[in-house]
Design a protein around this motif. Structure first.
Motif, mmCIF file in Angstrom:
data_model
loop_
_atom_site.group_PDB
_atom_site.id
_atom_site.type_symbol
_atom_site.label_atom_id
_atom_site.label_comp_id
_atom_site.label_asym_id
_atom_site.label_seq_id
_atom_site.Cartn_x
_atom_site.Cartn_y
_atom_site.Cartn_z
ATOM 1 N N ALA A 1 0.848 -1.185 0.000
ATOM 2 C CA ALA A 1 0.000 0.000 0.000
ATOM 3 C C ALA A 1 0.880 1.230 0.000
ATOM 4 N N LEU A 2 0.634 2.110 -0.951
ATOM 5 C CA LEU A 2 1.409 3.341 -1.036
ATOM 6 C C LEU A 2 0.521 4.462 -1.542
ATOM 7 N N ASP A 3 1.063 5.634 -1.501
ATOM 8 C CA ASP A 3 0.282 6.794 -1.920
ATOM 9 C C ASP A 3 0.103 6.762 -3.440
ATOM 10 N N LEU A 4 -1.152 6.555 -3.885
ATOM 11 C CA LEU A 4 -1.426 6.506 -5.322
ATOM 12 C C LEU A 4 -2.178 7.757 -5.777
ATOM 13 N N SER A 5 -2.185 8.779 -4.924
ATOM 14 C CA SER A 5 -2.900 10.002 -5.306
ATOM 15 C C SER A 5 -2.240 10.656 -6.519
ATOM 16 N N GLU A 6 -2.914 11.617 -7.085
ATOM 17 C CA GLU A 6 -2.513 12.169 -8.390
ATOM 18 C C GLU A 6 -1.068 12.674 -8.423
ATOM 19 N N ASN A 7 -0.636 13.411 -7.381
ATOM 20 C CA ASN A 7 0.712 13.996 -7.400
ATOM 21 C C ASN A 7 1.715 13.213 -6.543
ATOM 22 N N SER A 8 1.426 11.963 -6.371
ATOM 23 C CA SER A 8 2.276 11.153 -5.492
ATOM 24 C C SER A 8 3.679 10.938 -6.068
ATOM 25 N N ILE A 9 4.692 11.287 -5.253
ATOM 26 C CA ILE A 9 6.088 11.021 -5.650
ATOM 27 C C ILE A 9 6.362 9.525 -5.585
ATOM 28 N N ASP A 10 5.745 8.879 -4.591
ATOM 29 C CA ASP A 10 5.990 7.444 -4.399
ATOM 30 C C ASP A 10 5.489 6.632 -5.596
ATOM 31 N N LYS A 11 4.385 7.093 -6.158
ATOM 32 C CA LYS A 11 3.829 6.421 -7.339
ATOM 33 C C LYS A 11 4.812 6.523 -8.514
ATOM 34 N N GLU A 12 5.395 7.734 -8.639
ATOM 35 C CA GLU A 12 6.399 7.951 -9.695
ATOM 36 C C GLU A 12 7.620 7.074 -9.436
ATOM 37 N N ARG A 13 8.017 7.030 -8.151
ATOM 38 C CA ARG A 13 9.194 6.252 -7.765
ATOM 39 C C ARG A 13 9.026 4.788 -8.171
ATOM 40 N N MET A 14 7.848 4.265 -7.984
ATOM 41 C CA MET A 14 7.574 2.861 -8.301
ATOM 42 C C MET A 14 7.398 2.640 -9.808
ATOM 43 N N LYS A 15 7.393 3.751 -10.565
ATOM 44 C CA LYS A 15 7.293 3.693 -12.029
ATOM 45 C C LYS A 15 6.066 2.894 -12.469
ATOM 46 N N LEU A 16 4.986 3.060 -11.716
ATOM 47 C CA LEU A 16 3.806 2.263 -12.027
ATOM 48 C C LEU A 16 3.225 2.633 -13.396
ATOM 49 N N GLY A 17 3.216 3.945 -13.672
ATOM 50 C CA GLY A 17 2.683 4.396 -14.962
ATOM 51 C C GLY A 17 3.448 3.806 -16.121
ATOM 52 N N ASN A 18 4.776 3.798 -15.990
ATOM 53 C CA ASN A 18 5.614 3.284 -17.086
ATOM 54 C C ASN A 18 5.463 1.770 -17.255
ATOM 55 N N ASN A 19 5.147 1.127 -16.149
ATOM 56 C CA ASN A 19 5.130 -0.342 -16.184
ATOM 57 C C ASN A 19 3.726 -0.937 -16.339
ATOM 58 N N LEU A 20 2.786 -0.048 -16.640
ATOM 59 C CA LEU A 20 1.403 -0.511 -16.808
ATOM 60 C C LEU A 20 1.293 -1.410 -18.049
ATOM 61 N N ILE A 21 0.717 -2.561 -17.856
ATOM 62 C CA ILE A 21 0.543 -3.475 -18.994
ATOM 63 C C ILE A 21 -0.896 -3.341 -19.548
ATOM 64 N N ARG A 22 -1.826 -3.366 -18.647
ATOM 65 C CA ARG A 22 -3.233 -3.234 -19.061
ATOM 66 C C ARG A 22 -3.942 -2.231 -18.136
ATOM 67 N N GLY A 23 -5.015 -1.631 -18.627
ATOM 68 C CA GLY A 23 -5.846 -0.763 -17.798
ATOM 69 C C GLY A 23 -5.170 0.554 -17.430
ATOM 70 N N THR A 24 -5.551 1.083 -16.268
ATOM 71 C CA THR A 24 -5.010 2.368 -15.806
ATOM 72 C C THR A 24 -4.583 2.217 -14.345
ATOM 73 N N LEU A 25 -3.988 3.287 -13.823
ATOM 74 C CA LEU A 25 -3.703 3.310 -12.390
ATOM 75 C C LEU A 25 -5.005 3.645 -11.662
ATOM 76 N N PRO A 26 -5.128 3.262 -10.389
ATOM 77 C CA PRO A 26 -6.363 3.569 -9.649
ATOM 78 C C PRO A 26 -6.671 5.072 -9.643
ATOM 79 N N LYS A 27 -7.935 5.378 -9.938
ATOM 80 C CA LYS A 27 -8.326 6.795 -9.942
ATOM 81 C C LYS A 27 -9.337 7.083 -8.849
ATOM 82 N N GLY A 28 -9.830 6.036 -8.219
ATOM 83 C CA GLY A 28 -10.803 6.217 -7.146
ATOM 84 C C GLY A 28 -10.523 5.254 -6.014
ATOM 85 N N ALA A 29 -11.419 5.269 -5.050
ATOM 86 C CA ALA A 29 -11.226 4.407 -3.875
ATOM 87 C C ALA A 29 -11.452 2.942 -4.228
#
Lengths: 423, 230
Positions: free
Chosen positions: A124-152
């Motif tokens: 569990a990490l900060d997945l909010s819009e401006n999250s540095i941790d999300k960037e750190r984990m490179k989740l956007g770059n490593n997305l295979i299917r779908g999107t990153l969570p946008k809601g609860a």
């Protein structure tokens, strides 16, 4: 005289090309080895820091004692106050909350019956819009299917796990686990996307949810299992980290409570100290062995070359050159050869390193059963150290070889040397 | 000892260690050579010819006695001082030519002048002049491997005379040459002796060489048994 020596070196290939090849090969191997090790070490550090250890990790003392079990019940309380304090004390660091937890993921069919089910580890990490941790984990770059969570209550699965559970984007997934206090917990999530972390152990077993959702599900509001700290730009610096760790732990040493926060550095976790120390020692050891081996090889090459050149030395002595001057010229030649070989070797080693840095070697097939956080692609890393790590030993080894082999000139009486030459 | 002599040897003895004992290569040699001599050491193998040439060429030290070149005692010279002496005063001609194979004929002849730090322009004049003396100016850019044995020995002569030494020590200079080339070489050396006044000291058993010598010193078992001026 220099021009005369240069001409001889250029024209006599066995005096120049062979030693240059030997030096260049040795240097390139050394340079590449350092690049490879740095790449591998850097990758291990980077992967572990991002997913697990941070550059430092703040936990309760009790949690530290049982860190391998990641016990939620030993989490830090009043986490927001602690983070505020950490930010105040160490403003250069970026501090983030993380929760690592485990549980069962259940995928229901259209009738609500279990279609697939499996044990998985959650981060569990900060997945909010401006999250540095999300960037750190490179989740956007490593997305295979779908999107990153946008809601609860949206969830991301590792692509391997998603395939294993046979789920698609938008499918419902139920999490079963336990709260911080040991009570049973379950929550429905919607699959927002799948990611590939580039590490089999994570791809096949991990899911990610937002920290706020996790705090609700695990009943951990204002608690933190782990607070990770990262140096600016996520660049790891061991000495800075050790300073921060020692400073913080010293300040906390007066406290006796088992929930007093304590910092562990990256190297203190997951057996990384041993691994990194071994890697550093092996790099130093290799460089030392390289100098010795190269010196022996070049000594031998120098001896053979010297024996072959005895006639030349004899003629030069007869023409009026002193033994000292001949010895000096041999040393000068060796420096020239060493420099040329070292430059070629360094460029070659850097080229190979750069290639492996950009292209990498895919070892994902070998990593399927692995439980360590190691990248599926081995990459080298071009580092400034490579500019001298092979260069200096290359020149020194060549010089040492010439110094040792050239001693034969001094050991003999001039006439004895002269007669041996067949002059 | 006369002070007008270019080379003087006074009671020179040379012994080499052999196993636990010693071998006396030269015993109580007294010799002197004036400027411009064309002399030779003859004798069977092991008689001490080469040892004597080595001592005069400052390639070895005598065990006893005194060797003077231009009136200066060279016994116990440092390596640097011996090298300087060879560089400035002594030229060598060898049986097997001993040219440096990776360098051109021009560069081989130029080498002693490089050691003397003579400017490039002056070196060029001196090298071409030396090659002209031995009749090889037109092959200056060839490599030693591209020329005949007779030509190679002439290059070696050019190399030894280019710095205009006072003494040339020639160890069996015709041993590897056929008769025609041997005579050519000896003619060249004789001319250089007469024209430049260089002192030549040969070591040889070749009758063709001996025929040219003006002074013949016979050695046997390290001793002078005859010293004859023709």
């Amino acid at each position: 005289m220099l021009e005369f020596l240069f001409k001889g070196l250029i024209r006599d290939k066995s005096r120049s090309v062979l030693p240059v090849i030997v030096v260049a090969l040795g240097v390139s191997l050394s340079v590449f080895f350092v690049g490879y090790m740095k790449g591998m070490i850097g990758d291990v550090v980077d992967q572990n820091a991002r997913f697990n250890t941070g550059h430092v990790k703040v936990m309760s003392r009790a949690y530290v004692q049982n860190i391998s079990q990641k016990p939620l019940d030993l989490s830090l309380l009043d986490a927001e106050v602690l983070i505020k304090d950490l930010k105040h004390q160490y403003p250069e660091m970026n501090w983030v909350k993380r929760i690592n937890f485990g549980g069962i993921l259940d995928v229901p069919d259209e009738n609500g019956q279990t279609k697939t089910q499996g044990i998985a580890g959650g981060i569990a990490l900060d997945l909010s819009e401006n999250s540095i941790d999300k960037e750190r984990m490179k989740l956007g770059n490593n997305l295979i299917r779908g999107t990153l969570p946008k809601g609860a209550y949206q969830i991301i699965l590792g692509e391997g796990l998603a395939k294993r559970m046979n789920v698609n984007i938008g499918d419902k997934i139920t999490f079963f686990g336990s709260t911080m206090d040991g009570a049973m917990s379950f929550q429905n999530f919607t699959l927002a996307g799948t990611v590939s972390f580039g590490t089999s152990v994570l791809d096949d077993r991990t899911f990610i949810i937002d920290i706020n959702d996790a705090e609700q599900v695990l009943d951990m509001v204002d608690a933190a299992q782990e607070i990770l700290g990262f140096l600016p730009n996520d660049v790891y610096d061991e000495s800075k980290i050790e300073t921060i760790k020692n400073d913080f732990n010293t300040k906390m040493s007066v406290e006796t409570d088992e929930f007093t926060p304590e910092i562990l550095a990256l190297k203190d976790q997951a057996g990384l100290r041993y691994m990194l120390d071994i890697a550093n020692i092996s790099t130093s050891l290799f460089s030392t062995l390289f100098i010795i081996a190269m010196s022996i090889v070049l000594w031998n090459t120098g001896l053979l070359g010297g024996l072959r050149r005895y006639t030349e030395f004899g003629i030069r002595i007869a023409m009026g050159e002193s033994k000292k001057a001949i010895y000096k010229s041999l040393i000068l030649e060796s420096i020239i050869i060493g420099l040329i070989g070292a430059v070629i070797g360094t460029l070659l080693g850097l080229g190979l390193t750069y290639y492996l840095q950009e292209v990498g070697i895919d070892i994902s097939d070998m990593m399927s059963q692995n439980s360590m956080i190691i990248s599926n692609v081995i990459r080298a890393k071009v580092v400034p150290q490579q500019l001298w790590i092979g260069f200096i030993p290359g020149v020194v080894a060549t010089l040492l070889g010439a110094l040792l082999s050239g001693r034969g000139i001094f050991k003999r009486q001039t006439s004895q040397l002269f007669n041996e030459l067949g002059v | 000892m006369s002070t007008n002599n270019l080379i003087e040897l006074h009671q020179v003895t040379k012994r080499f260690p052999v196993g636990d004992g010693e071998f006396t290569a030269l015993s109580d040699i007294n010799l002197s050579f004036s400027k411009g001599e064309f002399a030779g050491l003859i004798g069977p193998s092991g008689s001490g010819k080469t040892t004597l040439l080595n001592l005069i060429g400052a390639l070895d030290d005598s065990t006893e006695g005194e060797i003077k070149i231009n009136g200066k005692n060279i016994a116990n010279n440092s390596d640097e001082a011996s090298a300087l002496l060879r560089n400035e005063h002594i030229g060598f001609i060898f049986q097997s030519y001993n040219l440096l194979p990776v360098y051109t004929i021009y560069e081989n002849v130029e080498f002693p002048l490089i050691l003397q730090k003579i400017p490039k322009e002056d070196r060029k004049i001196m090298v071409l002049q030396a090659l002209e003396w031995v009749g090889l100016k037109d092959i200056a850019n060839k490599k030693p491997s591209q020329i005949s044995g007779g030509q190679a020995q002439r290059v070696a002569i050019a190399r030894s005379i280019v710095k205009k030494p006072e003494i040339i020590l020639a160890d069996e200079p015709t041993a590897n040459l056929d008769s025609e080339n041997a005579y050519k070489i000896m003619d060249i050396l004789k001319n250089l002796n007469e024209e430049l006044g260089i002192t030549f000291l040969f070591s040889s058993h070749d009758s063709k060489v001996i025929k040219y010598l003006k002074r013949v010193i016979s050695l046997e078992d390290g001793k002078i048994i005859n010293d004859e001026v023709k």
